[in-house]
Design an enzyme around this catalytic site. Structure first.
Site, PDB file in Angstrom:
ATOM      1  N   TYR A  44       0.841  -1.196   0.000  1.00  0.00           N
ATOM      2  CA  TYR A  44       0.000   0.000   0.000  1.00  0.00           C
ATOM      3  C   TYR A  44       0.882   1.255   0.000  1.00  0.00           C
ATOM      4  O   TYR A  44       0.676   2.181  -0.781  1.00  0.00           O
ATOM      5  CB  TYR A  44      -0.923  -0.027   1.221  1.00  0.00           C
ATOM      6  CG  TYR A  44      -1.809   1.188   1.341  1.00  0.00           C
ATOM      7  CD1 TYR A  44      -3.043   1.222   0.699  1.00  0.00           C
ATOM      8  CD2 TYR A  44      -1.403   2.305   2.076  1.00  0.00           C
ATOM      9  CE1 TYR A  44      -3.859   2.344   0.791  1.00  0.00           C
ATOM     10  CE2 TYR A  44      -2.205   3.427   2.171  1.00  0.00           C
ATOM     11  CZ  TYR A  44      -3.429   3.448   1.535  1.00  0.00           C
ATOM     12  OH  TYR A  44      -4.233   4.556   1.622  1.00  0.00           O
ATOM     13  N   ASP A  45       1.876   1.246   0.888  1.00  0.00           N
ATOM     14  CA  ASP A  45       2.772   2.410   0.977  1.00  0.00           C
ATOM     15  C   ASP A  45       3.462   2.699  -0.345  1.00  0.00           C
ATOM     16  O   ASP A  45       3.650   3.856  -0.725  1.00  0.00           O
ATOM     17  CB  ASP A  45       3.834   2.191   2.061  1.00  0.00           C
ATOM     18  CG  ASP A  45       3.232   2.298   3.447  1.00  0.00           C
ATOM     19  OD1 ASP A  45       2.118   2.859   3.558  1.00  0.00           O
ATOM     20  OD2 ASP A  45       3.856   1.809   4.406  1.00  0.00           O
ATOM     21  N   SER A  90     -33.802  15.028  14.583  1.00  0.00           N
ATOM     22  CA  SER A  90     -33.257  14.334  15.755  1.00  0.00           C
ATOM     23  C   SER A  90     -34.250  13.234  16.116  1.00  0.00           C
ATOM     24  O   SER A  90     -35.087  12.881  15.289  1.00  0.00           O
ATOM     25  CB  SER A  90     -32.993  15.315  16.886  1.00  0.00           C
ATOM     26  OG  SER A  90     -34.203  15.711  17.448  1.00  0.00           O
ATOM     27  N   GLU A 121     -30.717  -0.215  15.079  1.00  0.00           N
ATOM     28  CA  GLU A 121     -29.346   0.215  14.804  1.00  0.00           C
ATOM     29  C   GLU A 121     -28.702   0.760  16.073  1.00  0.00           C
ATOM     30  O   GLU A 121     -29.325   1.554  16.778  1.00  0.00           O
ATOM     31  CB  GLU A 121     -29.364   1.321  13.728  1.00  0.00           C
ATOM     32  CG  GLU A 121     -30.146   0.920  12.490  1.00  0.00           C
ATOM     33  CD  GLU A 121     -30.425   2.102  11.537  1.00  0.00           C
ATOM     34  OE1 GLU A 121     -29.769   3.149  11.666  1.00  0.00           O
ATOM     35  OE2 GLU A 121     -31.307   1.943  10.680  1.00  0.00           O
ATOM     36  N   LYS A 123     -27.011   3.146  18.485  1.00  0.00           N
ATOM     37  CA  LYS A 123     -26.950   4.602  18.436  1.00  0.00           C
ATOM     38  C   LYS A 123     -25.568   5.036  18.901  1.00  0.00           C
ATOM     39  O   LYS A 123     -25.294   5.152  20.095  1.00  0.00           O
ATOM     40  CB  LYS A 123     -28.035   5.194  19.335  1.00  0.00           C
ATOM     41  CG  LYS A 123     -28.152   6.700  19.212  1.00  0.00           C
ATOM     42  CD  LYS A 123     -29.356   7.198  20.005  1.00  0.00           C
ATOM     43  CE  LYS A 123     -29.568   8.689  19.841  1.00  0.00           C
ATOM     44  NZ  LYS A 123     -28.438   9.495  20.244  1.00  0.00           N
ATOM     45  N   ASP A 125     -22.485   7.102  19.898  1.00  0.00           N
ATOM     46  CA  ASP A 125     -22.371   8.378  20.571  1.00  0.00           C
ATOM     47  C   ASP A 125     -21.257   9.185  19.906  1.00  0.00           C
ATOM     48  O   ASP A 125     -20.126   9.210  20.367  1.00  0.00           O
ATOM     49  CB  ASP A 125     -22.079   8.140  22.051  1.00  0.00           C
ATOM     50  CG  ASP A 125     -22.522   9.306  22.894  1.00  0.00           C
ATOM     51  OD1 ASP A 125     -23.112  10.246  22.326  1.00  0.00           O
ATOM     52  OD2 ASP A 125     -22.276   9.282  24.104  1.00  0.00           O
ATOM     53  N   TYR A 231     -26.133   5.990   7.989  1.00  0.00           N
ATOM     54  CA  TYR A 231     -27.418   5.407   8.399  1.00  0.00           C
ATOM     55  C   TYR A 231     -28.641   6.042   7.735  1.00  0.00           C
ATOM     56  O   TYR A 231     -29.755   5.618   7.986  1.00  0.00           O
ATOM     57  CB  TYR A 231     -27.576   5.419   9.921  1.00  0.00           C
ATOM     58  CG  TYR A 231     -27.431   6.768  10.596  1.00  0.00           C
ATOM     59  CD1 TYR A 231     -28.328   7.802  10.359  1.00  0.00           C
ATOM     60  CD2 TYR A 231     -26.392   6.992  11.498  1.00  0.00           C
ATOM     61  CE1 TYR A 231     -28.190   9.022  10.971  1.00  0.00           C
ATOM     62  CE2 TYR A 231     -26.242   8.217  12.123  1.00  0.00           C
ATOM     63  CZ  TYR A 231     -27.142   9.230  11.848  1.00  0.00           C
ATOM     64  OH  TYR A 231     -27.004  10.442  12.455  1.00  0.00           O
ATOM     65  N   LYS A 296     -36.311   1.962  13.847  1.00  0.00           N
ATOM     66  CA  LYS A 296     -36.940   2.703  12.746  1.00  0.00           C
ATOM     67  C   LYS A 296     -37.961   1.793  12.077  1.00  0.00           C
ATOM     68  O   LYS A 296     -37.658   0.622  11.823  1.00  0.00           O
ATOM     69  CB  LYS A 296     -35.889   3.123  11.708  1.00  0.00           C
ATOM     70  CG  LYS A 296     -34.832   4.066  12.262  1.00  0.00           C
ATOM     71  CD  LYS A 296     -33.758   4.407  11.238  1.00  0.00           C
ATOM     72  CE  LYS A 296     -32.683   5.265  11.893  1.00  0.00           C
ATOM     73  NZ  LYS A 296     -31.478   5.398  11.066  1.00  0.00           N
ATOM     74  N   LYS A 320     -32.967   4.761  24.848  1.00  0.00           N
ATOM     75  CA  LYS A 320     -31.750   5.258  25.482  1.00  0.00           C
ATOM     76  C   LYS A 320     -31.376   4.421  26.700  1.00  0.00           C
ATOM     77  O   LYS A 320     -32.231   4.065  27.497  1.00  0.00           O
ATOM     78  CB  LYS A 320     -31.943   6.714  25.924  1.00  0.00           C
ATOM     79  CG  LYS A 320     -32.103   7.686  24.768  1.00  0.00           C
ATOM     80  CD  LYS A 320     -30.805   7.963  24.027  1.00  0.00           C
ATOM     81  CE  LYS A 320     -29.985   9.055  24.653  1.00  0.00           C
ATOM     82  NZ  LYS A 320     -30.508  10.399  24.471  1.00  0.00           N
ATOM     83  N   CYS A 414      -0.025   9.151  58.475  1.00  0.00           N
ATOM     84  CA  CYS A 414      -1.136   8.245  58.204  1.00  0.00           C
ATOM     85  C   CYS A 414      -2.410   8.761  58.877  1.00  0.00           C
ATOM     86  O   CYS A 414      -2.397   9.026  60.081  1.00  0.00           O
ATOM     87  CB  CYS A 414      -0.784   6.852  58.726  1.00  0.00           C
ATOM     88  SG  CYS A 414      -2.190   5.725  58.677  1.00  0.00           S
ATOM     89  N   CYS A 417      -3.289   6.199  61.919  1.00  0.00           N
ATOM     90  CA  CYS A 417      -2.479   6.022  63.134  1.00  0.00           C
ATOM     91  C   CYS A 417      -1.507   7.164  63.381  1.00  0.00           C
ATOM     92  O   CYS A 417      -0.854   7.197  64.416  1.00  0.00           O
ATOM     93  CB  CYS A 417      -1.725   4.697  63.072  1.00  0.00           C
ATOM     94  SG  CYS A 417      -0.462   4.686  61.800  1.00  0.00           S
ATOM     95  N   CYS A 432       1.791   3.920  54.713  1.00  0.00           N
ATOM     96  CA  CYS A 432       1.957   4.112  56.148  1.00  0.00           C
ATOM     97  C   CYS A 432       3.091   3.189  56.597  1.00  0.00           C
ATOM     98  O   CYS A 432       3.173   2.042  56.173  1.00  0.00           O
ATOM     99  CB  CYS A 432       0.647   3.736  56.846  1.00  0.00           C
ATOM    100  SG  CYS A 432       0.811   3.438  58.607  1.00  0.00           S
ATOM    101  N   CYS A 438      -1.226  -0.036  63.106  1.00  0.00           N
ATOM    102  CA  CYS A 438      -2.120   0.923  62.431  1.00  0.00           C
ATOM    103  C   CYS A 438      -3.523   0.311  62.373  1.00  0.00           C
ATOM    104  O   CYS A 438      -3.727  -0.741  61.761  1.00  0.00           O
ATOM    105  CB  CYS A 438      -1.604   1.221  61.030  1.00  0.00           C
ATOM    106  SG  CYS A 438      -2.745   2.220  60.055  1.00  0.00           S
TER     107      CYS A 438
HETATM  108  S1  IVH Z   1     -31.388   8.517  12.720  1.00  0.00           S
HETATM  109  C1  IVH Z   1     -34.373  10.253  11.319  1.00  0.00           C
HETATM  110  N1  IVH Z   1     -29.771   6.559  13.214  1.00  0.00           N
HETATM  111  O1  IVH Z   1     -28.650  10.208  17.227  1.00  0.00           O
HETATM  112  C2  IVH Z   1     -33.715  10.612  12.537  1.00  0.00           C
HETATM  113  N2  IVH Z   1     -29.434   8.623  14.360  1.00  0.00           N
HETATM  114  O2  IVH Z   1     -30.785  11.855  18.691  1.00  0.00           O
HETATM  115  C3  IVH Z   1     -32.291  10.980  12.360  1.00  0.00           C
HETATM  116  N3  IVH Z   1     -27.490   8.643  15.846  1.00  0.00           N
HETATM  117  O3  IVH Z   1     -28.491  13.287  15.564  1.00  0.00           O
HETATM  118  C4  IVH Z   1     -31.358  10.221  13.156  1.00  0.00           C
HETATM  119  N4  IVH Z   1     -26.840   6.571  15.424  1.00  0.00           N
HETATM  120  O4  IVH Z   1     -26.358  11.881  15.764  1.00  0.00           O
HETATM  121  C5  IVH Z   1     -30.102   7.837  13.508  1.00  0.00           C
HETATM  122  N5  IVH Z   1     -28.374   4.736  13.520  1.00  0.00           N
HETATM  123  C6  IVH Z   1     -28.702   6.006  13.800  1.00  0.00           C
HETATM  124  C7  IVH Z   1     -27.954   6.802  14.695  1.00  0.00           C
HETATM  125  C8  IVH Z   1     -28.361   8.112  14.964  1.00  0.00           C
HETATM  126  C9  IVH Z   1     -26.574   7.683  16.099  1.00  0.00           C
HETATM  127  C10 IVH Z   1     -27.505   9.986  16.458  1.00  0.00           C
HETATM  128  C11 IVH Z   1     -27.489  11.110  15.451  1.00  0.00           C
HETATM  129  C12 IVH Z   1     -28.712  11.917  15.713  1.00  0.00           C
HETATM  130  C13 IVH Z   1     -29.035  11.553  17.119  1.00  0.00           C
HETATM  131  C14 IVH Z   1     -30.511  11.697  17.364  1.00  0.00           C
END
Ligand code: IVH
Length: 676
Positions: A44-45, A90, A121, A123, A125, A231, A296, A320, A414, A417, A432, A438
Site C-alpha cells: 500500500y505504501d 433528531s 441500529e 446509536k 455516541d 445510516y 426505525k 436510550k 497516616c 495512626c 503508612c 495501624c
Molecule cells: S437517525 C431520522 N440513526 O442520534 C432521525 N441517528 O438523537 C435521524 N445517531 O443526531 C437520526 N446513530 O447523531 C439515527 N443509527 C442512527 C444513529 C443516529 C446515532 C444519532 C445522530 C442523531 C441523534 C438523534
C-alpha cells in the site's frame, strides 16, 4: 527526459495517477470499511508513495479527491455555513419498554394498520454529519448544527478513511448522513499521549471526536482515527429511492459506505423490546460507545404517512440506556488506608444520580493520577460508572473553574495512626510505615482474612471486625482463633447463640485449603491465583518459609516483584508471629493432594452467565473449581452445567438451543454445596 514531457507522456501520467488513486481508494475501502485488506501495508505504501511523487511532479493534476489529500490541508480562518435543504432530524427518546410500546401503539393507531418491521441500529455516541456527493464526488461535508444550519467541514471529513471520496453508480445528487465517531481504543491512546505531554485530558470519545472534527486545521483531524457509519439519506436526485430503511442501508453499503454490521431487521414489537433490552448488556463489549439503539419503522411508505412532529420523526425512536457519565462537584478528597498500608485517595462528591443510583463516593486511583488529570478539590468533575464497578472520577471540567479550587496534597502522616508515610522511588503509592499497630491496616487485613476467597469466615463481617479491633481483642488475624465465648457475648449486642456461631465458623476455617491460607495472609501482590501457584509449588508453610528469594522469584508465573514481596513478608517478625499463631491453632499448613478424579464435580464443565445475588462470579467459579469442575467461557456441546443469574447474556439462549440443563442460584448452591 525531465522538462521535456510531451503531450502523450502527460496523458500517460494522468492515466497512471487516476489508476493509482482508484487502486489506493479501493485498498483503503478494503482495509477501513470491510476490515478485509488484500495487500500488505508495504505494498500500500509503495502505491501511495508513487502517487505522492507523481502529484508533486505534476501539480496541475492535483485533485481534492486524491487519497493523498486525506492527511488534511491548509488551515481555515473559520467555517462557512451550510444550509441543509432537507433538515437533519433528531430523535424522540424511550427509556423503558413501556415507552417503546407506547411509541409503537401510537404509530399503529395513526396508520390504522399493524407495524411489524423495524430496523434496529446501535446509536453511536458521536456526531451527525451530512455528506453531499455531486456526480459521484464528495462535494460538501457538514455538521448537523441546529438541524438546518451546519458548518462546512469538507476538508476535515475528507481525512476520514471510511468516507468515500468518490462513489460509483449513485444518483447524480446524493446526500448521505451518518455518525462520525472515535473508537474507544483511539480515545485512550490520544489521552495517554496527552498525559505524557502534560496536556489536559479529554473526557470521553464523543467530545474528542467533536473537537477533532471542528479543527480549522484539517491536518490535526487527519491524525485522529475518526470513523464514519452511514445510516440515512437526505437528498437523493435522479434515481428511484429504496423502499425500506433496510434496503437503503444495503444501498449505502453498495455505494461503498460503511454501515454498522450490528444493524438488524426485527419483526414484531415483542422482539423489538427484547432486543433493545439485551443491547444494554452488550454495550460495554463494543469497540465504540453507544448511548442507546435506534428503532426505525422499515417501510418508507409508512414513514412518509407518519411524518414528524417538530424535529422528531414519528417513525423512529431512540431507546436510550442509562447514562454512564455525570458531572458533580468534588467536595473533598478522603484517604482510605489499605491492608498493605497504601494510602488510597477517594472522591467525596456532591451526591448525584447516575443510572438510577445516588453516588457520593468515587475512586481516584492514586496521587499521580490526580495530578496527571489535574483534579482539584472544588472542581466540577465528570464521573463514570461502568457495569458493577465503583464509579470513577474521569477528570475535571476545567471550563467550570472559579479559581476557588484547591490542589490536593497527600498527607505526610497516616490518617489512621498518625505514623509517618513514605513514597518509595518509582512507586505510585504512598504508604503508612506502621504495619504493626495501624488500626486501618489491622481492620483491612482482618476483613481480607475472613473474606470468601480467603478463610471464608462468614460469622465475622466488617462490623464485627471493627468492633474486635477497637476492643483490642484482635490485633492480627491469628488472634481470632483464641477468642472465647465470654469475650464475644455483649460485644456489639451479641447474644450467646450468635457468639457460638461466630466461634463455630472460625473453627470451621481451620481446614481451608492451603492456598486459601496463603491468600488470607494478605501478602502484597498475592491474590487467589498466585496463592494457588505458591501452594502447588511449595506444598507446605515450612517449605514456603524455607524458600530463598531466588526460588520464589524463579517460580513460574510469579516473577521478581511478587517473589520479592512474598520473601519480605515471610521474613518480617510480625508476620511470622501471625503464622505461628495460626499453626498453633491448628490451621491447615499444607497442600493436600486430592486426586482430581475423586472430586465430586470432576469431569464437568461449567459456564456462568448473568449476576448471582449471593456470589460474585469469581467466588462461584472458585467454588466449583474446588470441587473438581472446569470453567468454560462459552457454551458449547461439551458444557455440562450452565448457571444463569439476573440479566443473562446470549450464553443462556445458546444453552437453550443446545438443550442443556440450566441452573438458577438455588440449584447451583445445592450442587456446589454451601460453604461448610
Ligand atoms: S437517525 C431520522 N440513526 O442520534 C432521525 N441517528 O438523537 C435521524 N445517531 O443526531 C437520526 N446513530 O447523531 C439515527 N443509527 C442512527 C444513529 C443516529 C446515532 C444519532 C445522530 C442523531 C441523534 C438523534
Amino acid at each position: 527526459m525531465a522538462g521535456q514531457v510531451g503531450v502523450e507522456d502527460v496523458q500517460d501520467v494522468r492515466e497512471r495517477i487516476e489508476r493509482l488513486r482508484e487502486q489506493i481508494e479501493y485498498h483503503n475501502y478494503r482495509y477501513h470499511t470491510l476490515d478485509a485488506p488484500e495487500i500488505t501495508d508495504a505494498e500500500y505504501d509503495a502505491l501511495f508513495q508513487e502517487l505522492l511523487h507523481l502529484e508533486r511532479e505534476h501539480p496541475e493534476l492535483a485533485s481534492p479527491d486524491s487519497p493523498t489529500q486525506r492527511v488534511g490541508g491548509a488551515a481555515l480562518e473559520g467555517f462557512a455555513e451550510v444550509t441543509h435543504r432537507i433538515p437533519m432530524l433528531s430523535l424522540g427518546n424511550a427509556f423503558t419498554p413501556e415507552q417503546l410500546r407506547a411509541w409503537h401503539a401510537r404509530a399503529v393507531s395513526l396508520l390504522d394498520r399493524e407495524v411489524e418491521e423495524f430496523t434496529l441500529e446501535p446509536k453511536i455516541d458521536g456526531l451527525a454529519v451530512s455528506l453531499l456527493y455531486e456526480n459521484g464526488r464528495l462535494f460538501v461535508g457538514a455538521t448537523r448544527g441546529d438541524g438546518v444550519h451546519g458548518e462546512d467541514i469538507t476538508p476535515n471529513v475528507r481525512t476520514i478513511r471510511t468516507v468515500p471520496l468518490t462513489i460509483k453508480g449513485a444518483p447524480s445528487r446524493l446526500e448521505v448522513r451518518g455518525e462520525v465517531y472515535l473508537p474507544k481504543a483511539a480515545f485512550e491512546q490520544i489521552n495517554n499521549e496527552r498525559a505524557v505531554q502534560g496536556l489536559p485530558l479529554y473526557l470521553n470519545p464523543r467530545n474528542t471526536a467533536a473537537g477533532s472534527l471542528r479543527q480549522l486545521d484539517s491536518r490535526i483531524t487527519g491524525q485522529r482515527p475518526l470513523a464514519f457509519f452511514a445510516y440515512a439519506i437526505g437528498l437523493w436526485e435522479g434515481a428511484p429511492l429504496p423502499q425500506t430503511q433496510w434496503e437503503m442501508l444495503e444501498q449505502l453499503s453498495a455505494f461503498g459506505f460503511k454501515t454498522n454490521p450490528r444493524n438488524s431487521l426485527v419483526h414484531g414489537i415483542d422482539e423489538l423490546v427484547e432486543r433493545c433490552l439485551s443491547w444494554e448488556h452488550d454495550r460495554d463489549r463494543l469497540e465504540y460507545e453507544i448511548d442507546g439503539v435506534v428503532a426505525k419503522i422499515n417501510g418508507r411508505q409508512l414513514q412518509e404517512e407518519l411524518g414528524s412532529v417538530g424535529r422528531e420523526p414519528r417513525w423512529a425512536i431512540a431507546y436510550k440506556f442509562p447514562p454512564v457519565q455525570a458531572t458533580t462537584m468534588l467536595r473533598d478528597i478522603g484517604i482510605n488506608v489499605g491492608r498493605t498500608g497504601s494510602l488510597n485517595p477517594f472522591a467525596i462528591l456532591e451526591p448525584v444520580k447516575l443510572a438510577g443510583v445516588v453516588i457520593k463516593l468515587a475512586s481516584l486511583h492514586n496521587e499521580e493520577d490526580i495530578h496527571r488529570k489535574d483534579i482539584r478539590i472544588g472542581d466540577t468533575v465528570v464521573i463514570q460508572r461502568a457495569g458493577e464497578v465503583i464509579p470513577q472520577v474521569i477528570g475535571p471540567v476545567v471550563s467550570k473553574r472559579t479559581g476557588a479550587e484547591r490542589e490536593f496534597a497527600m498527607p505526610t502522616t497516616c490518617p489512621s495512626c498518625g505514623s509517618p508515610v513514605v513514597k518509595p522511588e518509582g512507586e505510585a503509592m504512598t504508604r503508612c510505615t506502621n504495619d504493626e499497630t495501624c488500626p486501618a491496616q489491622q481492620f483491612e487485613g482482618l476483613v481480607h482474612f475472613v473474606s470468601r476467597g480467603a478463610m471464608d469466615i462468614q460469622g465475622v463481617g466488617e462490623k464485627l471486625a471493627a468492633v474486635l479491633i477497637q476492643a483490642k481483642l484482635v490485633v492480627d488475624p491469628g488472634d481470632l482463633y483464641s477468642l472465647e465465648k465470654e469475650q464475644l457475648v455483649g460485644l456489639d449486642r451479641m447474644g450467646e447463640k450468635s457468639a457460638e456461631n461466630v466461634l463455630a465458623s472460625i473453627e470451621g476455617s481451620k481446614t481451608r485449603p492451603f492456598s486459601r491460607v496463603i491468600n488470607a495472609l494478605g501478602i502484597r501482590h498475592v491474590g487467589e491465583r498466585t496463592a494457588e501457584i505458591l501452594a502447588d509449588r511449595f506444598g507446605s508453610m515450612d517449605r514456603l518459609l524455607a524458600a530463598s528469594a531466588e526460588e520464589l522469584t524463579e517460580t513460574d508465573s510469579v516473577g521478581p516483584i511478587i517473589g520479592r514481596s512474598v520473601y519480605e513478608f515471610l521474613h518480617t517478625p510480625r508476620n511470622l508471629r501471625i503464622i505461628a499463631k495460626l499453626r498453633a491453632a491448628g490451621v491447615n499448613m499444607e497442600q493436600h493432594h486430592v486426586e482430581r478424579g475423586d472430586l465430586p464435580l470432576a469431569g464437568t464443565l461449567w459456564v456462568f452467565t448473568g449476576r448471582l445475588e449471593r456470589w460474585t462470579r469469581g467466588e462461584a467459579e472458585a467454588r466449583v473449581k474446588e470441587l473438581g469442575a472446569s470453567i468454560g467461557d462459552s457454551v458449547t456441546k461439551r458444557t455440562t452445567h450452565v448457571v444463569v443469574g439476573a440479566d443473562p447474556g446470549s450464553k443462556a439462549q445458546r444453552a437453550q438451543q443446545l438443550k442443556l440443563s440450566v441452573l438458577d442460584e438455588d440449584e447451583f448452591e445445592r450442587i456446589a454445596g454451601l460453604p461448610s
